[in-house]
Design a protein around this motif. Structure first.
Motif, PDB file in Angstrom:
ATOM      1  N   PRO A  66       0.650  -1.243   0.052  1.00 34.89           N
ATOM      2  CA  PRO A  66       0.064   0.247  -0.130  1.00 34.89           C
ATOM      3  C   PRO A  66       0.835   1.314  -0.052  1.00 34.89           C
ATOM      4  O   PRO A  66       0.450   2.327  -0.539  1.00 34.89           O
ATOM      5  N   LEU A  67       2.129   1.152   0.416  1.00 36.72           N
ATOM      6  CA  LEU A  67       2.918   2.357   0.661  1.00 36.72           C
ATOM      7  C   LEU A  67       3.983   2.595  -0.214  1.00 36.72           C
ATOM      8  O   LEU A  67       4.536   3.660  -0.294  1.00 36.72           O
ATOM      9  N   SER A  68       4.028   1.615  -1.380  1.00 33.83           N
ATOM     10  CA  SER A  68       5.025   1.665  -2.094  1.00 33.83           C
ATOM     11  C   SER A  68       5.055   2.946  -2.925  1.00 33.83           C
ATOM     12  O   SER A  68       5.950   3.414  -3.294  1.00 33.83           O
ATOM     13  N   LYS A  69       3.763   3.302  -3.489  1.00 34.67           N
ATOM     14  CA  LYS A  69       3.874   4.397  -4.365  1.00 34.67           C
ATOM     15  C   LYS A  69       4.294   5.860  -3.691  1.00 34.67           C
ATOM     16  O   LYS A  69       5.198   6.520  -4.038  1.00 34.67           O
ATOM     17  N   GLU A  70       4.045   5.722  -2.270  1.00 35.47           N
ATOM     18  CA  GLU A  70       4.475   7.027  -1.732  1.00 35.47           C
ATOM     19  C   GLU A  70       5.867   6.855  -1.289  1.00 35.47           C
ATOM     20  O   GLU A  70       6.646   7.772  -1.341  1.00 35.47           O
ATOM     21  N   ILE A  71       6.565   5.670  -1.273  1.00 32.24           N
ATOM     22  CA  ILE A  71       7.880   5.618  -0.892  1.00 32.24           C
ATOM     23  C   ILE A  71       8.742   5.928  -2.160  1.00 32.24           C
ATOM     24  O   ILE A  71       9.634   6.581  -2.300  1.00 32.24           O
ATOM     25  N   THR A  72       8.175   5.401  -3.476  1.00 29.46           N
ATOM     26  CA  THR A  72       8.642   5.929  -4.734  1.00 29.46           C
ATOM     27  C   THR A  72       8.825   7.324  -4.801  1.00 29.46           C
ATOM     28  O   THR A  72       9.771   7.691  -5.480  1.00 29.46           O
ATOM     29  N   GLN A  84      18.372   9.909 -11.921  1.00 27.48           N
ATOM     30  CA  GLN A  84      17.857   8.789 -10.797  1.00 27.48           C
ATOM     31  C   GLN A  84      16.201   9.249 -10.888  1.00 27.48           C
ATOM     32  O   GLN A  84      15.346   8.260 -10.759  1.00 27.48           O
ATOM     33  N   ALA A  85      16.029  10.646 -10.517  1.00 29.33           N
ATOM     34  CA  ALA A  85      14.527  11.009 -10.370  1.00 29.33           C
ATOM     35  C   ALA A  85      13.635  10.563 -11.516  1.00 29.33           C
ATOM     36  O   ALA A  85      12.617   9.908 -11.462  1.00 29.33           O
ATOM     37  N   LYS A  86      14.447  10.829 -12.702  1.00 32.12           N
ATOM     38  CA  LYS A  86      13.684  10.339 -13.962  1.00 32.12           C
ATOM     39  C   LYS A  86      13.447   8.876 -13.999  1.00 32.12           C
ATOM     40  O   LYS A  86      12.384   8.414 -14.525  1.00 32.12           O
ATOM     41  N   LEU A  87      14.439   8.266 -13.975  1.00 34.43           N
ATOM     42  CA  LEU A  87      14.200   6.838 -13.780  1.00 34.43           C
ATOM     43  C   LEU A  87      13.210   6.167 -13.088  1.00 34.43           C
ATOM     44  O   LEU A  87      12.447   5.462 -13.270  1.00 34.43           O
ATOM     45  N   ILE A  88      13.334   6.719 -11.656  1.00 35.84           N
ATOM     46  CA  ILE A  88      12.136   6.319 -10.740  1.00 35.84           C
ATOM     47  C   ILE A  88      10.827   6.732 -11.329  1.00 35.84           C
ATOM     48  O   ILE A  88       9.853   5.838 -11.253  1.00 35.84           O
ATOM     49  N   LEU A  89      10.929   7.981 -11.815  1.00 37.54           N
ATOM     50  CA  LEU A  89       9.516   8.374 -12.122  1.00 37.54           C
ATOM     51  C   LEU A  89       8.834   7.711 -13.447  1.00 37.54           C
ATOM     52  O   LEU A  89       7.802   7.371 -13.730  1.00 37.54           O
ATOM     53  N   GLU A  90       9.823   7.203 -14.464  1.00 38.69           N
ATOM     54  CA  GLU A  90       9.496   6.747 -15.496  1.00 38.69           C
ATOM     55  C   GLU A  90       8.761   5.469 -15.331  1.00 38.69           C
ATOM     56  O   GLU A  90       8.110   4.704 -16.094  1.00 38.69           O
ATOM     57  N   ASN A 142      15.548  12.629  -4.568  1.00 44.14           N
ATOM     58  CA  ASN A 142      16.726  13.148  -5.575  1.00 44.14           C
ATOM     59  C   ASN A 142      16.596  14.513  -6.416  1.00 44.14           C
ATOM     60  O   ASN A 142      17.828  14.999  -6.703  1.00 44.14           O
ATOM     61  N   MET A 143      15.325  14.988  -6.654  1.00 50.95           N
ATOM     62  CA  MET A 143      15.273  16.372  -7.063  1.00 50.95           C
ATOM     63  C   MET A 143      16.001  17.324  -6.097  1.00 50.95           C
ATOM     64  O   MET A 143      16.667  18.284  -6.573  1.00 50.95           O
ATOM     65  N   CYS A 144      15.682  17.035  -4.895  1.00 46.42           N
ATOM     66  CA  CYS A 144      16.198  18.011  -3.942  1.00 46.42           C
ATOM     67  C   CYS A 144      17.517  18.197  -3.861  1.00 46.42           C
ATOM     68  O   CYS A 144      18.391  19.174  -4.015  1.00 46.42           O
TER      69      CYS A 144
END
Lengths: 112, 724
Positions: free
Chosen positions: B570-576, B664-670, B583-585
């Motif tokens: 349930p929390l995976s989306k939020e962790i991602t 890294q942020a891009k990879l995660i979000l994609e 990473n953005m910060c």
């Protein structure tokens, strides 16, 4: 009479070096906290307590109420409450005080 | 005696007290000449004043004849006579019967514009009540106009009540004053909607009777009349639907919210017809003989001038008719969104809903409707659920604490029950407050978020104590289970969310200078997001532990082997998402440090303050929080010192590192399965920044003295870095 002067408190703190205020000045001081009616250049009249003035005749009235010019028919009777208002000297057309308060002042002036 | 009373008056202050002795028959004596003469004797700058009245008091006087302060002088600048409703009727300046269709359409449209201007924060006296008809609808003989005037008053009244009740407005959002006007209180809501409906039916008959028939030669005049009847019909119907929708919001049943939604959708359908018929209404006349204001029949912008408070005059610019329909369209969209909240059942979901809704900077009415829909008068969520139950559900969903599990011995233990119930009860106020904060305007939210951290710090303390008590209780009853940091983790999660939101909103509100970015992003990436992720993973493992126990218990009973299906956590989306944000910060932090090394960040000449003073100011609200402990400036300087690396990184290394973070942020979000708009927005920043950082690492424009630009248009919190 004497107690009233004490309560009114002539503003001696600001000019302690002036030893003997002129009669005009005493008259002006005597008017403090009296009801005053001032007509302004745009025709409105303000009635309130005289609190403060300076060399340019800028006047501050407390608990002031605004009356519209007499020609205006709409909402003639009801004054608008303004509170503390400063009328710039160059907008003062006429100044009136109630007759009885003037007598008090003159009496005060004559005593000295 | 007279003087005595005036002195007493003075003691109460020189404010608004009216002197008791205001006899008109007083004998006034003119002293103008003497007074002016006496004044001349004063020195320059010298004041003659009462001993209780000084320069300080004098400062608060309003200056007469100054257009910026004196609202009363405006009325005198126009030459026309300002008439009130009764006077206007007597003088024949206004019609109360036999109004033409264009007149009615024009009056209604102007009223709509006034209504919107009021909702945008102006006073009723300068908006809706500039329409004389609403001053006293009883005097109107024309049924359509009368019903409309009553309808508008009811709309205002309900909107005002809703906004007042929700209490998520400040002076800049909304003026609740009614100046003693009657808001059609003598007529019931039902009667007004009934009157509108009658008028509507009557108009519909007219529309039908003027409709073109097949094969008939169309008379252009009849066609015009048909159009005008239709225009009026649509406006009356719109008013009725809007009013009925607002009335539905005042009902207690959740079902009425759905009803309200249906009604506003119907209202929205009328908008394009209203827009295309604006030109049928009369326009305001710019009669130069009467003054400079454009005057519309039935409206007098100055009629309430004398009701305005003695503060500086505020000018209400009534919005244009062309913009009116677009505004209504957006308002209805917002109300529709508000209605959707009842489909969210989880407290976290509701909190997210409020956050998301607030991000569009919605108007005060829709914000208030959302608040009053969430907590109905009986203090129950949506009028049906207890806040305490919502909190328990949220806890179950987030950390699955054993105490709330039906399969745990604590569930029916009365002592454990007492502990958890009192904790949950203590939670309900801070959480209601948190939700209410999200109803305020964006700027006020930040301020209030800083303050609510204190309440959450207290909760955090209690949560830890309750956890410990429950744990020792559980150890006695079921030694194989644990109750460690369950409630604490949940409160910590909310703490961190508030802190993160507090910092991020500073970017949205443009509070930070460029040279401050680096420590803000550092605090977010190295500290808050790191804590958030560990908190989330602790919650996740707590959930898994609980699931394992349940599974084992099931296995014991049935021999059937439960299928090992890989379930989405349930929390995976939020962790991602937290990883992506971190990473953005981090990318932004390294970018800022590197830019500073290259001399591309303009720093102020610190004279009276220092970076430390600013830093401490930025993070001041965090001092009330115990967990996570605040990072003080000295600590920050030590932790972020680059000299601890050997060799210390140069700007090129940092640009490259930043580029990797964005990558890294891009990879995660994609890899996010169904990306929402937020994912797309961050990607819009991450992608160009990867490229820019690589260019900078390669020495691109290293020598240029032009400062980089930070473009926040793609995302509120993360800028696209632009090197010019």
């Amino acid at each position: 009479m004497a107690t009233m002067i004490a309560e009114n408190g002539p503003s001696t703190r600001e000019q302690p070096e002036v030893s003997s205020p002129s009669p005009d000045m005493l008259k002006l001081e005597g008017l403090l906290n009296k009801n005053m009616r001032i007509r302004m250049t745009d025709g409105r009249t303000l009635v309130g307590l005289f609190l403060c003035t300076d060399r340019d005749c800028n006047v501050i009235l407390g608990s002031a109420q605004e009356f519209l010019k007499s020609t205006d028919t709409f909402s003639q009777g009801e004054p608008r409450v303004l509170g503390l208002a400063m009328i710039p000297g160059h907008h003062v057309v006429s100044i009136e005080v109630e007759a009885d308060s003037l007598e008090d002042t003159q009496g005060y002036g004559a005593d000295h | 005696m007279v003087m005595k009373s005036s002195v007493e008056d003075d003691d109460a202050g020189w404010g608004l007290g009216i002197p008791e002795k205001m006899k008109n028959n007083a004998n006034w004596v003119d002293i103008t000449h003497e007074f002016k003469g006496a004044c001349k004797e004063l020195n320059l700058g010298e004041l003659l004043h009462d001993k209780l009245f000084g320069l300080f008091e004098a400062m608060s006087a309003i200056e007469m004849m100054d257009p910026k302060m004196d609202a009363g002088m405006i009325g005198n600048q126009v030459n026309r006579k300002v008439l009130n409703f009764e006077q206007a009727i007597k003088e024949g300046a206004i019609k109360v019967k036999d109004l033409s269709l264009p007149e009615l359409i024009g009056i209604i449209d102007t009223c709509f514009c006034c209504l919107i201007t009021w909702l945008e924060g102006h006073s009723l006296a300068q908006t809706v009540f500039t329409c004389l008809y609403v001053h006293n609808p009883d005097l109107i003989e024309e049924p359509a106009l009368k019903a409309f005037a009553l309808g508008i008053l009811k709309v205002c009244d309900i909107a005002r009540e809703k906004v007042n009740k929700a209490a998520v407005f400040e002076e800049e959002d909304f003026q609740a004053m009614t100046y003693g006007f009657k808001m059609a209180n003598n007529v019931t809501d039902l009667r007004v909607t009934g009157m509108l409906k009658d008028v509507e039916d009557e108009l519909q008959r007219k529309v039908k009777s003027t409709r073109s028939r097949q094969g008939e030669q169309r008379d252009p005049e009849v066609e015009l009349e048909h159009q005008q009847f239709l225009a009026l019909f649509n406006r009356i119907k719109f008013t009725r639907l809007l009013l009925t929708a607002l009335i539905a919001f005042t009902k207690k049943e959740t079902s009425s919210v759905g009803e309200a939604q249906k009604l506003v959708v119907q209202a929205a359908d009328l908008l394009s017809a209203i827009h295309s018929s604006i030109q049928h209404g009369i326009q305001s006349q710019n009669d130069t003989t009467k003054g400079d204001h454009p005057i519309m029949m039935g409206f007098e912008p100055l009629v309430n001038q004398r009701l305005l408070p003695p503060t500086f005059p505020r000018y209400a610019k009534i919005i244009k008719r062309e913009d009116m329909v677009a505004y209504f369209g957006k308002l209805i969209e917002r109300i529709k969104t508000v209605c959707d909240v009842i489909n969210t059942t989880n407290l976290h979901g509701i909190l997210d809903f409020f956050c998301e809704f607030s991000e569009q900077s919605p108007c005060v009415l829709s914000r208030s409707l959302l608040q009053t829909t969430f907590l109905i008068d009986n203090k129950k969520v949506f009028g049906t659920h207890l806040m305490q139950d919502m909190i328990k559900d949220a806890l179950r969903y987030f950390v699955s604490p054993p105490v709330l599990s039906y399969k745990c011995c604590l569930f029916n233990n009365h002592q454990a029950k007492d502990y958890i119930d009192s904790f949950v009860t203590h939670c309900s106020r801070p959480f209601c407050n948190l939700i209410q904060i999200h109803g305020h305007n964006r700027a006020r939210q930040r301020d209030k978020l800083g303050h609510i951290l204190e309440e959450f710090a207290t909760l955090q303390d209690e949560a830890e104590k309750v956890d410990a008590a429950l744990h020792s209780l559980l150890m006695k009853l079921e030694p194989q289970r644990q109750h460690l940091a369950c409630l604490g983790t949940w409160i910590l999660y909310h703490n961190l969310r508030i802190m993160i939101q507090y910092l991020l909103s500073g970017f949205e509100l443009e509070l930070y200078s460029m040279h401050e970015y680096y420590y803000i992003y550092w605090y977010l990436s190295e500290f808050l997001y790191a804590w958030l992720m560990s908190t989330l993973s602790r919650a996740d493992s707590s959930q898994m532990a609980e699931e394992r126990i349940l599974e084992e218990q099931l296995k014991g009973r049935s021999s059937k082997k439960t299928k090992k299906k890989k379930k989405v956590r349930p929390l995976s989306k939020e962790i991602t998402m937290s990883q992506a944000y971190q990473n953005m910060c981090a990318g932004m932090y390294k970018t800022m440090v590197a830019l500073d090394m290259d001399g591309k960040v303009r720093k102020p000449q610190f004279e009276l303050d220092s970076e430390q003073v600013r830093y401490e100011h930025r993070f001041a609200p965090f001092n009330s929080v115990v967990t996570p402990p605040p990072v003080h400036y000295i600590q920050f300087k030590e932790m972020s010192d680059l000299k601890k690396y050997n060799p210390p990184p140069g700007s090129a290394d940092l640009y490259l590192a930043a580029s990797k973070h964005f990558q890294q942020a891009k990879l995660i979000l994609e890899n996010v399965p169904s990306p929402d708009p937020e994912v797309t927005r961050i990607l819009k920043v991450a992608k160009p920044n990867i490229v820019v950082m690589k260019l900078l690492a390669g020495g691109h424009k290293k020598e240029t003295k032009v400062l980089p630009e930070f473009d926040f248009t793609a995302h509120k919190y993360f800028p696209v870095v632009k090197i010019i």
